[in-house]
Design a protein around this motif. Structure first.
Motif, mmCIF file in Angstrom:
data_model
loop_
_atom_site.group_PDB
_atom_site.id
_atom_site.type_symbol
_atom_site.label_atom_id
_atom_site.label_comp_id
_atom_site.label_asym_id
_atom_site.label_seq_id
_atom_site.Cartn_x
_atom_site.Cartn_y
_atom_site.Cartn_z
ATOM 1 N N LEU A 118 0.831 -1.213 0.000
ATOM 2 C CA LEU A 118 0.000 0.000 0.000
ATOM 3 C C LEU A 118 0.861 1.257 0.000
ATOM 4 O O LEU A 118 0.432 2.306 -0.465
ATOM 5 N N PHE A 119 2.069 1.148 0.518
ATOM 6 C CA PHE A 119 3.030 2.242 0.409
ATOM 7 C C PHE A 119 3.730 2.200 -0.948
ATOM 8 O O PHE A 119 3.818 3.205 -1.657
ATOM 9 N N TYR A 120 4.278 1.034 -1.319
ATOM 10 C CA TYR A 120 5.134 0.930 -2.498
ATOM 11 C C TYR A 120 4.392 1.095 -3.820
ATOM 12 O O TYR A 120 4.982 1.574 -4.793
ATOM 13 N N LEU A 121 3.151 0.691 -3.888
ATOM 14 C CA LEU A 121 2.435 0.780 -5.167
ATOM 15 C C LEU A 121 2.313 2.219 -5.653
ATOM 16 O O LEU A 121 2.752 2.527 -6.765
ATOM 17 N N PRO A 122 1.785 3.130 -4.851
ATOM 18 C CA PRO A 122 1.766 4.517 -5.344
ATOM 19 C C PRO A 122 3.178 5.104 -5.436
ATOM 20 O O PRO A 122 3.466 5.896 -6.340
ATOM 21 N N TYR A 123 4.064 4.697 -4.527
ATOM 22 C CA TYR A 123 5.444 5.183 -4.591
ATOM 23 C C TYR A 123 6.087 4.779 -5.916
ATOM 24 O O TYR A 123 6.716 5.598 -6.580
ATOM 25 N N ALA A 124 5.940 3.505 -6.321
ATOM 26 C CA ALA A 124 6.516 3.025 -7.580
ATOM 27 C C ALA A 124 5.935 3.783 -8.771
ATOM 28 O O ALA A 124 6.664 4.179 -9.687
ATOM 29 N N PHE A 125 4.640 3.984 -8.747
ATOM 30 C CA PHE A 125 3.982 4.704 -9.840
ATOM 31 C C PHE A 125 4.556 6.112 -9.981
ATOM 32 O O PHE A 125 5.000 6.513 -11.057
ATOM 33 N N PHE A 126 4.571 6.868 -8.889
ATOM 34 C CA PHE A 126 5.023 8.255 -8.962
ATOM 35 C C PHE A 126 6.530 8.371 -9.150
ATOM 36 O O PHE A 126 7.001 9.263 -9.859
ATOM 37 N N PHE A 127 7.292 7.472 -8.555
ATOM 38 C CA PHE A 127 8.736 7.506 -8.750
ATOM 39 C C PHE A 127 9.075 7.295 -10.224
ATOM 40 O O PHE A 127 9.854 8.040 -10.814
ATOM 41 N N ASN A 128 8.495 6.242 -10.837
ATOM 42 C CA ASN A 128 8.800 5.944 -12.243
ATOM 43 C C ASN A 128 8.283 7.014 -13.186
ATOM 44 O O ASN A 128 8.946 7.342 -14.171
ATOM 45 N N LEU A 129 7.133 7.564 -12.888
ATOM 46 C CA LEU A 129 6.608 8.661 -13.703
ATOM 47 C C LEU A 129 7.565 9.850 -13.645
ATOM 48 O O LEU A 129 7.939 10.408 -14.675
ATOM 49 N N GLY A 130 7.977 10.222 -12.439
ATOM 50 C CA GLY A 130 8.912 11.330 -12.276
ATOM 51 C C GLY A 130 10.262 11.046 -12.897
ATOM 52 O O GLY A 130 10.861 11.914 -13.552
#
Length: 139
Positions: A118-130
């Motif tokens: 629940l932490f890593y899923l949005p983190y991975a999305f936004f990190f890779n997008l950025g």
């Protein structure tokens, strides 16, 4: 369509940056939520991060090959699928270690790992997008 050709050096940099930032955020948060020591959760997240670095490099290499073969764009939904696929693969690898490290059941380890997801899923999305946006500007 943007095609992503990345060297091993860049893939290593990407994976390490991702994990270093994630450990710095998730270890204290996990310690606070679980009541475990920061040291215990730090070791746990560092080992999972090591697993994740290897999985990240492999998974993204395969994802790039898939994109090159089928010619799809990295739309919002492709990025959501990308992040979900990464996390599912990591869950299957991490659960046995989490159960052993915390001396708990596989079920409890799964529940804890879902919390990390629940932490890593949005983190991975936004990190890779950025990362991709910054890479476009710099490379």
């Amino acid at each position: 369509m943007q095609v992503y050709e990345r060297s091993l050096t860049e893939r290593t940099f990407h994976a390490l940056l991702f994990e270093i930032l994630a450990i710095g955020i998730s270890a204290p948060l996990a310690a606070w939520i679980t009541g475990q020591s920061i040291l215990s959760m730090g070791v746990l997240t560092a080992v999972i991060a090591t697993m994740a670095v290897l999985w990240n490099m492999t998974y993204n290499w395969l994802f790039d090959k898939l994109q090159a073969r089928y010619g799809f764009d990295r739309t919002l939904w492709i990025r959501v699928a990308h992040a979900c696929g990464f996390e599912l693969g990591l869950i299957f690898a991490a659960i046995p270690f989490v159960a052993w490290w915390l001396d708990t059941t596989l079920w409890h380890a799964l529940v804890l790992d879902i919390g990390l997801v629940l932490f890593y899923l949005p983190y991975a999305f936004f990190f890779n997008l950025g990362y991709d946006k910054l890479r476009q500007r710099l490379v």
